[in-house]
Scaffold this motif. Structure first.
Motif, PDB file in Angstrom:
ATOM      1  N   VAL A 282       0.870  -1.044  -0.341  1.00  9.02           N
ATOM      2  CA  VAL A 282       0.093  -0.088  -0.382  1.00  9.02           C
ATOM      3  C   VAL A 282       0.826   1.320  -0.343  1.00  9.02           C
ATOM      4  O   VAL A 282       2.376   1.282   0.826  1.00  9.02           O
ATOM      5  N   MET A 283       0.590   2.344  -1.005  1.00 11.54           N
ATOM      6  CA  MET A 283       1.227   3.347  -0.892  1.00 11.54           C
ATOM      7  C   MET A 283       0.618   4.523  -0.855  1.00 11.54           C
ATOM      8  O   MET A 283      -0.701   4.938  -1.122  1.00 11.54           O
ATOM      9  N   ASP A 284       1.280   5.693  -0.713  1.00 10.90           N
ATOM     10  CA  ASP A 284       0.401   6.834  -0.235  1.00 10.90           C
ATOM     11  C   ASP A 284       0.752   7.747  -1.658  1.00 10.90           C
ATOM     12  O   ASP A 284       1.232   8.683  -1.453  1.00 10.90           O
ATOM     13  N   LYS A 285      -0.257   7.600  -2.741  1.00 15.21           N
ATOM     14  CA  LYS A 285       0.280   7.891  -3.931  1.00 15.21           C
ATOM     15  C   LYS A 285      -1.074   8.597  -4.188  1.00 15.21           C
ATOM     16  O   LYS A 285      -0.747   8.802  -5.493  1.00 15.21           O
ATOM     17  N   GLY A 286      -2.443   8.772  -3.615  1.00 15.73           N
ATOM     18  CA  GLY A 286      -2.985   9.337  -4.113  1.00 15.73           C
ATOM     19  C   GLY A 286      -3.387  10.833  -4.182  1.00 15.73           C
ATOM     20  O   GLY A 286      -2.451  11.807  -3.249  1.00 15.73           O
ATOM     21  N   PRO A 287      -4.603  11.177  -4.360  1.00 22.06           N
ATOM     22  CA  PRO A 287      -4.573  13.099  -3.999  1.00 22.06           C
ATOM     23  C   PRO A 287      -4.384  13.379  -2.394  1.00 22.06           C
ATOM     24  O   PRO A 287      -4.183  12.643  -2.223  1.00 22.06           O
ATOM     25  N   ILE A 288      -4.239  14.877  -2.527  1.00 23.62           N
ATOM     26  CA  ILE A 288      -4.067  14.627  -1.255  1.00 23.62           C
ATOM     27  C   ILE A 288      -5.178  15.128  -0.764  1.00 23.62           C
ATOM     28  O   ILE A 288      -5.988  16.094  -0.960  1.00 23.62           O
TER      29      ILE A 288
END
Length: 320
Positions: A282-288
């Motif tokens: 799981v990565m924090d790669k989505g929108p702010i």
């Protein structure tokens, strides 16, 4: 110039303002879309503010209503969405005036918090007005290099929405007992959000007995994306047989796409029942994601400012 609440009579002028200010872009502007999004929403009609000059609508600010549940409490929220200022009136502080008035009205109306997903250019303005930057949305991604550049969408299984509608009251979010922030689901919400959506075609996988997994396709230059937007089950009947059936049908669709995506938070909390989503972490790669407190206690808002408190699905956060 005056700031006032928008009415249904303003909708044609608002739509024209959105077109002249923002253009059509990926999301076409129409009165039908506005009605579906801001009037028919089961969470409630959107608070709308307009700036008017000499009888002409020159600015608009819409706040999409959303109901979240957190530890048994229903959180009344609004999402800062459709905003436009007429090109001849830009630079006059209309955006800020509409936003601050919207916050004042929200407090009066019992709203608990505001959330949105701004881009890098709009984020500084929100932070100056008291928004808090939580983090980027967590995503779970699966890549199939054999489907690189493949543009044809795989064929969806038979979609019997009427049959599904009779099942929906039996289903619930698999993380319902996790104590995380999640959308207040209802059959009416699911039908509004996915079946009646005028923007995108949503599909589902279901045995019409124990589960439904909603998804849609998005075309990129690298190929197709299968976007998993919601996943509901009946805990009593979602057995090994049902899991295998979902696994098989999901694999058929997912293997035809270069990218498969799902909410990282939802996947982590319900990983034991998700069909195969590959081995990437799981990565924090989505929108702010940004939040603004309206009427919550400091203690509760501090907890909500931590992404670990959330269990959103992609359908909860998808911009539409």
């Amino acid at each position: 110039m005056k700031i006032r609440k928008g009415t249904e009579a303003d909708i044609p002028a608002i739509v024209e303002l959105l077109k002249s200010s923002l253009g059509e872009g990926l999301i076409q502007k129409s009165e039908r879309l506005w009605h579906w999004k801001h009037v028919e929403n089961p969470h409630g009609a959107s608070p709308i503010l307009v700036a008017e000059d000499d009888g002409k609508v020159v600015g608009v600010r819409a706040f999409l209503r959303w109901q979240w549940v957190y530890k048994g409490q229903v959180l009344q929220a609004i999402r800062a969405v459709d905003t436009a200022t007429h090109p001849d009136y830009q630079g006059k502080g209309i955006f800020k005036k509409l936003t601050l008035q919207g916050l004042a009205d929200a407090k009066e109306d019992g709203i608990h918090l505001v959330y949105n997903t701004p881009n890098e250019s709009s984020k500084p303005g929100y932070l100056k007005m008291g928004w808090f930057e939580m983090n980027r949305m967590a995503l779970k991604l699966k890549i199939n290099p054999f489907a690189y550049k493949r543009q044809a969408s795989p064929e969806a299984p038979n979609q019997d929405w009427d049959k599904l509608a009779s099942l929906l009251p039996q289903l619930s979010n698999p993380i319902a007992k996790a104590g995380k922030v999640q959308t207040l689901n209802s059959p009416a919400y699911m039908i509004w959000r996915y079946k009646d959506n005028p923007l995108f075609d949503y599909y589902f996988l279901s045995d019409y007995k124990s589960y439904v997994l909603f998804y849609r396709f998005k075309i990129h230059n690298f190929g197709q994306e299968m976007r998993v937007v919601d996943f509901l089950i009946d805990e009593k009947t979602f057995d090994k047989k049902a899991k295998n059936l979902l696994k098989t049908s999901f694999k058929q669709i997912s293997n035809a796409c270069f990218l498969t995506s799902a909410s990282g938070r939802h996947f982590e909390l319900a990983s034991g029942i998700y069909p195969n989503m590959g081995f990437l972490p799981v990565m924090d790669k989505g929108p702010i994601v940004t939040l603004r407190n309206v009427s919550l206690s400091d203690e509760v808002f501090t907890m909500l400012s931590n992404q670990e408190s959330w269990g959103y699905a992609l359908g909860d956060m998808e911009l539409f």
